[in-house]
Design an enzyme around this catalytic site. Structure first.
Site, PDB file in Angstrom:
ATOM      1  N   SER A  24     -21.282  16.649  50.975  1.00 11.33           N
ATOM      2  CA  SER A  24     -20.373  15.772  50.261  1.00 11.33           C
ATOM      3  C   SER A  24     -19.468  15.051  51.270  1.00 11.33           C
ATOM      4  CB  SER A  24     -19.575  16.579  49.228  1.00 11.33           C
ATOM      5  OG  SER A  24     -18.854  15.745  48.364  1.00 11.33           O
ATOM      6  N   GLU A  37     -27.792  11.539  48.901  1.00  9.58           N
ATOM      7  CA  GLU A  37     -27.473  12.139  47.597  1.00  9.58           C
ATOM      8  C   GLU A  37     -26.166  11.527  47.124  1.00  9.58           C
ATOM      9  OE1 GLU A  37     -24.847  14.410  46.694  1.00  9.58           O
ATOM     10  OE2 GLU A  37     -23.875  14.203  48.644  1.00  9.58           O
ATOM     11  N   HIS A  80     -25.240  17.518  44.824  1.00  6.48           N
ATOM     12  CA  HIS A  80     -24.257  18.026  43.868  1.00  6.48           C
ATOM     13  C   HIS A  80     -24.906  18.572  42.598  1.00  6.48           C
ATOM     14  CE1 HIS A  80     -21.642  15.607  46.468  1.00  6.48           C
ATOM     15  NE2 HIS A  80     -20.621  16.264  45.957  1.00  6.48           N
TER      16      HIS A  80
END
Length: 387
Positions: free
Chosen positions: A195, A291, A361
């Site tokens: 992230s 992602e 995620h």
């Protein structure tokens, strides 16, 4: 994680719910003895011994070479154009690891005792950064200087063999002016997270040091009787046991086989780094992993425009697309899902493109060795990334 790029400022917030991007429904494939059977609803990496992780069966060490051009960043001098790409030593039982919070503050309900217990069950000693649970700031886990000092201290401590970010959110980029990463070229160690931690992975790529894109303690599962494949995958990566990850077929896959150095992470963070010292460069053979979470799909299109117009897609050897979670605005933008947008930009590149990869995620969030030369294979039976 809602990320809006406005001028040079990146703002992000962490999403609490996860939905995977639509994927194929065909059952998984069976591979040879070194792999495990991977059904479509349960994706796991196969195990390998530490000796298998390096070319010619050599043991892992801080001097494992591979070469790639890069520039310096985060107060570190640029390695020479022919400098070796470093692989930190894998962990062994009895090693010490550190947990820090370089980005957002942890939730008030976070059970840090269970986090310690889980990591110690892997045979490791655990240190926590001074400000890892700091909640004195409205959003961050301490001031920029405090969070940077925690990270710097653990990176410089010779007894610490790996540093794991407790959670993401936003804030890693604010630490870069405060960090000096030069010692990592002399004594590399694993940095793990995903992230917002993509920023730090980009820095390490420029310094030619491998790192782990993987689950963070904030996402560990502790319900009794519940398996936690994401945490287990992190353990396997830290101990050098990850060899390959297989995926079931996906209708948007593009077939082929290619080799390149794995790079990437969160799409918004990658795009936000354009024009900075840690910008992702793809001049050398690169496999791009992306992602995303909590974005309107028109923003996904804008990010893909950024990658295309900046030339980052031009020389890619393969693209691996992980979880695209909690996407919004598909109907208004006229697409079935965010995967379709990415496919529009990648299908004409003439390279393997692998959708539905189990990282990002959502569960499972399997660990990847960023900076590692990998081979991507995509065919009618599905896909595979070999480390």
């Amino acid at each position: 994680m809602i990320r809006t790029l406005l001028l040079a400022t990146l703002f992000a917030s962490l999403s609490t719910g996860f939905r995977p991007c639509a994927a194929g429904t065909v059952a998984g494939r069976t591979d040879t003895a070194a792999t495990v059977r991977i059904p479509a609803d349960s994706l796991r990496p196969a195990a390998r011994t530490p000796e298998e992780c390096l070319p010619d069966g050599k043991a892992a060490s801080a001097n494992t070479p591979d070469t790639e051009s890069a520039a310096g960043t985060a107060n570190a001098p640029a390695p020479a154009d022919t400098a070796a790409y470093l692989r930190p030593p894998y962990l062994r039982e009895g090693d010490t690891i550190a947990v820090v919070s370089p980005s957002g503050r942890i939730a008030a309900r976070a059970d840090t005792a269970k986090v310690r217990e889980r990591l110690e069950s892997w045979g490791l000693h655990v240190l926590f950064g001074t400000h890892y649970a700091d909640r004195s700031q409205p959003y961050f886990a301490g001031t920029d200087a405090e969070r940077a000092a925690d990270l710097q201290r653990m990176l410089d401590d010779p007894s610490v063999k790996a540093v794991i970010a407790f959670r993401g959110g936003y804030g890693s980029v604010r630490l870069l002016p405060h960090l000096d990463l030069r010692r990592l070229r002399e004594h590399p160690k694993w940095l793990a997270g995903f992230s917002d931690i993509t920023t730090l992975h980009l820095v390490l790529r420029r310094l030619r040091i491998e790192s782990i894109h993987g689950q963070m303690p904030a996402g560990f599962l502790f319900d009794e009787g519940t398996e936690d494949p994401s945490a287990e995958s992190l353990r396997e990566a830290l101990f050098g046991l990850t060899r390959r990850i297989d995926t079931p077929p996906h209708p948007l896959n593009r077939p082929g086989r290619a080799t390149g150095r794995l790079a990437g992470g969160n799409l918004a963070v990658i795009c936000a780094a354009t024009g900075t010292p840690e910008e992702l460069l793809t001049d050398s053979p690169t496999v791009l992993f992306i992602e995303e979470v909590g974005e309107f799909v028109y923003r996904i299109d804008r990010m893909m425009q950024s990658l295309a117009r900046s030339g980052k897609l031009r020389n890619l050897r393969a693209v691996v697309v992980g979880h695209l979670t909690d996407m919004m605005g598909e109907k208004k933008f006229g697409v079935a899902d965010a995967c379709r947008i990415i496919s529009d930009y990648t299908q004409e590149l003439g390279i393997p493109v692998l959708f539905g990869f189990p990282a990002g995620h959502d569960e499972p969030n399997l660990s990847l060795y960023l900076g590692r030369e990998v081979t991507v294979t995509v065919d009618d039976g599905g896909g595979c990334v070999e480390f």
